[in-house]
Design a protein around this motif. Structure first.
Motif, short mmCIF file in Angstrom:
data_model
loop_
_atom_site.label_atom_id
_atom_site.label_comp_id
_atom_site.label_asym_id
_atom_site.label_seq_id
_atom_site.Cartn_x
_atom_site.Cartn_y
_atom_site.Cartn_z
N GLN A 284 9.10 -7.94 -2.00
CA GLN A 284 9.40 -8.42 -0.65
C GLN A 284 8.21 -8.18 0.28
O GLN A 284 7.81 -9.06 1.05
CB GLN A 284 10.64 -7.73 -0.10
CG GLN A 284 11.07 -8.20 1.28
CD GLN A 284 12.41 -7.62 1.70
OE1 GLN A 284 13.37 -7.62 0.91
NE2 GLN A 284 12.49 -7.11 2.92
N TYR A 285 7.64 -7.00 0.21
CA TYR A 285 6.43 -6.67 0.97
C TYR A 285 5.28 -7.60 0.58
O TYR A 285 4.57 -8.14 1.43
CB TYR A 285 6.08 -5.21 0.71
CG TYR A 285 4.70 -4.76 1.11
CD1 TYR A 285 4.42 -4.44 2.44
CD2 TYR A 285 3.70 -4.59 0.16
CE1 TYR A 285 3.15 -3.99 2.81
CE2 TYR A 285 2.44 -4.15 0.52
CZ TYR A 285 2.16 -3.84 1.84
OH TYR A 285 0.92 -3.40 2.20
N TYR A 286 5.11 -7.79 -0.72
CA TYR A 286 4.05 -8.66 -1.22
C TYR A 286 4.21 -10.08 -0.68
O TYR A 286 3.23 -10.71 -0.26
CB TYR A 286 4.09 -8.66 -2.75
CG TYR A 286 3.11 -9.61 -3.41
CD1 TYR A 286 1.74 -9.53 -3.16
CD2 TYR A 286 3.56 -10.59 -4.30
CE1 TYR A 286 0.85 -10.39 -3.78
CE2 TYR A 286 2.67 -11.44 -4.93
CZ TYR A 286 1.32 -11.35 -4.66
OH TYR A 286 0.44 -12.22 -5.28
N GLY A 287 5.43 -10.58 -0.67
CA GLY A 287 5.68 -11.92 -0.14
C GLY A 287 5.26 -12.04 1.32
O GLY A 287 4.69 -13.07 1.74
N GLU A 288 5.50 -10.99 2.10
CA GLU A 288 5.09 -11.01 3.51
C GLU A 288 3.56 -11.04 3.63
O GLU A 288 3.00 -11.73 4.48
CB GLU A 288 5.64 -9.78 4.23
CG GLU A 288 7.15 -9.78 4.40
CD GLU A 288 7.65 -10.94 5.24
OE1 GLU A 288 7.24 -11.03 6.41
OE2 GLU A 288 8.44 -11.75 4.72
#
Length: 458
Positions: A284-288
């Motif tokens: 999720q962090y990576y997607g941001e």
């Protein structure tokens, strides 16, 4: 499993998967499912076809990563509007580069880059995360006409001395290339908070007062504050020289590094080990992080105002771009439809279609749209059963005794035809084991009825 009505299919493909015309639309196209799949492929945690062979890309160490490089070439070859350079710089090193020329200012160059070599097996965070981010930015922006040029660059031999990026930076300086900014991504998928849970979501921007690097940092923060991202920036000056942006600093270019927060000691504990796997990442962090990079690159490249989306009304498809020229395509065969050169198009057959629009020097092609509106009724719930769903290997299609002779097409989320078959059996089994993980749409048609079903491949 309920059938998806034609109107829903159109909404799904025309809106969610069509290519937007502003920065927020571009941000929305970042696909976490695609990112996850590509990470698993590029770390060797899932088999993938490369040059027609089923491969496991678990080793990307220097002088042993040609399969990885070939994979990257094939990923770029699938895109529109890019020119690919497979750039050897010594007996083993290969930079893989795709260039998208700007329509207005082709000599204004922005570079988005990462290294793809490793020191051990897998190495998901270091640096499959950066590599896959470059591929995702290229996938999205290559469908757009841009004012300025973007170079999508993937460096080799970073781990043994920044060799690939140094070769490119030295050559660019010697050629007098007008590189206005280099955004380097290295290790951008780990956050110490529990994956997917609220937390600090901090990331570093490493910069130095070299050329316009400080101003470039400010521009990224402006983008960060202009849209909604679940991220918090840490500014690091003087930034580290331990990654590929330093090759460009050495030549006096504007450049910086974006990645997880080493400055706050929130980097992966699996650094430079074979325990650095996709499972350790906060996706999720990576997607941001990928959304932020995509937004920044789209902002600096500057989108040309051409609308390549399509609207369906009844049995007619209409390009949403006016005052231009048009060519409609049959996506199933990837061929132009003869005579279909007007803004609106009425297909004679069900299938998948796209439109190529030309406005001045800008040519953009829409995503493929599933068209299934030629008077056939929809299957009732008890007439067709598709199972198991989600599916790992064998997908079964069961029809009742009144239905014979069905045509079967499986499409990916972009509308690309993956599988085309027919059957006269009441139970038909499709082996989709080798198809990548993701979301697909299964269209089933008899002489009297039709239905489209969402399928999840695990």
């Amino acid at each position: 499993m309920k059938v998806i009505k034609t109107t829903l299919i159109c909404l799904l493909f025309c809106s969610i998967f069509s290519y937007g015309q502003n920065i927020q639309d571009i941000i929305n196209q970042v696909d976490i499912n695609r990112l996850t799949l590509t990470l698993n492929e590029f770390t060797g945690e899932e088999m993938v076809l490369v040059a027609g062979n089923l491969e496991e890309i678990d080793d990307r160490r220097q002088a042993n990563n040609d399969v990885a490089a070939n994979y990257l070439v094939e990923q770029f070859e699938a895109l529109d509007n890019v020119t690919i350079t497979d750039q050897p710089f010594n007996t083993a090193g290969r930079n893989i580069i795709a260039t998208q020329l700007g329509k207005t200012n082709p000599n204004n160059i922005y570079v988005v880059c990462a290294h793809y070599d490793t020191v051990d097996l897998y190495c998901a965070d270091d640096n499959a995360t950066g590599t896959v981010a470059v591929l995702e930015v290229a996938r999205i922006l290559s469908k757009q006409c841009l004012d300025n040029t973007i170079v999508y660059a993937l460096w080799d031999e970073e781990e043994i001395g920044l060799r690939g990026s140094a070769f490119y930076a030295n050559l660019a300086a010697a050629n007098g290339d007008n590189i206005l900014g280099v955004l380097n991504m290295d290790m951008m998928g780990y956050d110490g908070d529990a994956p997917g849970q609220p937390g600090d979501n901090q990331f570093d921007i490493d910069y130095r007062n070299i050329a316009g690097s400080a101003a470039m940092k400010d521009d990224i923060i402006t983008v960060l504050n202009s849209y909604t991202f679940d991220l918090n920036v840490i500014e690091v000056n003087p930034g580290t020289t331990a990654s590929d942006h330093a090759s460009f600093w050495a030549q006096g270019f504007t450049a910086l590094l974006l990645g997880e927060s080493w400055e706050t000691n929130d980097e992966t504990p699996f650094y430079h080990s074979n325990e650095d796997t996709v499972a350790t990442l906060d996706l999720q962090y990576y997607g941001e992080m990928v959304k932020l990079v995509t937004a920044y690159m789209a902002t600096k490249a500057s989108l040309v105002a051409v609308d390549n989306t399509v609207t369906q009304t009844g049995t007619m498809l209409t390009s949403n771009q006016s005052s231009t020229s048009y060519q409609w395509y049959n996506c199933d065969t990837d061929t132009a439809v003869s005579g279909a050169t007007n803004q609106s198009f009425t297909p004679n057959n069900n299938g998948t279609y796209s439109v190529e629009v030309t406005s001045g020097t800008c040519v953009e092609r829409s995503t493929c749209i599933i068209f299934d509106s030629l008077g056939l009724e929809s299957f009732l719930d008890d007439e067709v059963n598709v199972y198991p769903n989600p599916v790992k290997s064998n997908l079964n299609i069961e029809t009742n005794s009144n239905i014979r002779d069905i045509d079967i097409q499986l499409y990916d989320v972009s509308g690309k035809l993956i599988l085309n078959s027919s059957s006269s059996e009441n139970i038909t089994t499709l082996n989709i084991k080798k198809i990548p993980q993701g979301i697909y749409f299964l269209n089933i048609k008899s002489s009297e009825k039709t239905g489209t079903y969402k399928v999840v491949k695990e």
